[in-house]
Design an enzyme around this catalytic site. Structure first.
Site, PDB file in Angstrom:
ATOM      1  CE1 TYR A  22      -3.922  -2.144   0.499  1.00  6.70           C
ATOM      2  CE2 TYR A  22      -2.639  -3.203   2.232  1.00  6.70           C
ATOM      3  CZ  TYR A  22      -3.736  -3.195   1.390  1.00  6.70           C
ATOM      4  OH  TYR A  22      -4.628  -4.224   1.438  1.00  6.70           O
ATOM      5  CG  HIS A  27      -7.033   4.472   1.365  1.00  6.71           C
ATOM      6  ND1 HIS A  27      -7.816   5.598   1.514  1.00  6.71           N
ATOM      7  CD2 HIS A  27      -7.759   3.459   1.902  1.00  6.71           C
ATOM      8  CE1 HIS A  27      -8.958   5.273   2.102  1.00  6.71           C
ATOM      9  NE2 HIS A  27      -8.941   3.982   2.354  1.00  6.71           N
ATOM     10  CE1 TYR A  72      -3.111  -3.539   6.030  1.00  5.16           C
ATOM     11  CE2 TYR A  72      -3.063  -4.650   8.160  1.00  5.16           C
ATOM     12  CZ  TYR A  72      -2.582  -4.497   6.868  1.00  5.16           C
ATOM     13  OH  TYR A  72      -1.564  -5.284   6.435  1.00  5.16           O
ATOM     14  CG  ASN A  74     -11.618   0.126   6.926  1.00  5.68           C
ATOM     15  OD1 ASN A  74     -11.197   1.100   6.310  1.00  5.68           O
ATOM     16  ND2 ASN A  74     -12.284  -0.843   6.331  1.00  5.68           N
ATOM     17  CG  ASP A  99      -7.277   8.899   1.284  1.00  8.26           C
ATOM     18  OD1 ASP A  99      -8.192   8.352   0.632  1.00  8.26           O
ATOM     19  OD2 ASP A  99      -6.970   8.511   2.432  1.00  8.26           O
ATOM     20  CG  ASN A 120     -14.723   2.955   5.641  1.00 10.67           C
ATOM     21  OD1 ASN A 120     -15.834   3.389   5.901  1.00 10.67           O
ATOM     22  ND2 ASN A 120     -14.510   2.109   4.643  1.00 10.67           N
TER      23      ASN A 120
END
Length: 194
Positions: A22, A27, A72, A74, A99, A120
């Site tokens: 990632y 994100h 992560y 969320n 973002d 989220n």
């Protein structure tokens, strides 16, 4: 360094997802911004606590805990809540950088408060802090032409080279906006950077 719980004036949180997969995705604008902030200040976010990679150093005349939650996206609120509780940091001194697909690529938006707007990570922070009254800096990533179903692929996709050049400049502006929020408040930063 950690003896006093009042050792931190501000919490600056860059949102993203951990791991190489990632690292340079849309994100991870928050991660990339706080990495650049640390680098500019001659620091590394290489301490591990509060479910985060973090460090504490002076920025904009204040003692700041700068963190990248490793939960992560969320579950970002878990990391934020742990640091906030440990250092007794009030929500109005929790600055979150992340973002935003609803803004054009590289556009900044400073806000003193607000809903999650479908993000989220922010939704989870609001849930864990029990308030939406914390300042934030959104960095525009644009949105896919088709919208909807392609959104997940878009946010975990890598921006084009042209977009990356725009975004790196917006990370620098986001850092300047963060300094402005800390020194002069959100209203001034909104006037100068929105």
């Amino acid at each position: 360094m950690f003896a006093s719980k009042s050792a931190v004036d501000w919490l600056i949180v860059g949102l993203g997802n951990p791991g190489e997969k990632y690292a340079h995705t849309r994100h991870n604008m928050g991660f990339l911004t706080v990495d650049l902030l640390a680098e500019q200040e001659g620091q590394k976010l290489n301490k591990v606590k509060f479910k985060s990679a973090f460090n504490i150093f002076p920025f904009a005349g204040q003692r700041c805990l700068v963190m990248k939650p490793q939960t992560y996206m969320n579950l970002s609120g878990e990391a934020v809540r742990e640091a906030v509780q440990f250092y007794k940091i009030p929500p109005e001194r929790v600055l979150v950088i992340y973002d935003d697909v609803s803004l054009p690529v590289g556009k900044l938006r400073v806000r003193p408060t607000g809903s999650a707007g479908g993000h989220n990570g922010i939704k989870n922070i609001i849930a864990h802090l029990g308030t939406q009254d914390f300042p934030r800096i959104k960095i525009g990533t644009g949105a896919p032409a088709g919208g909807g179903a392609e959104m997940i692929d878009w946010v975990i996709g890598v921006p084009s080279r042209a977009e990356r050049e725009i975004l790196v400049e917006s990370f620098r502006r986001a850092i300047d906006a963060a300094a402005c929020i800390i020194q002069n408040g959100c209203q001034k930063a909104m006037n100068d950077y929105n």
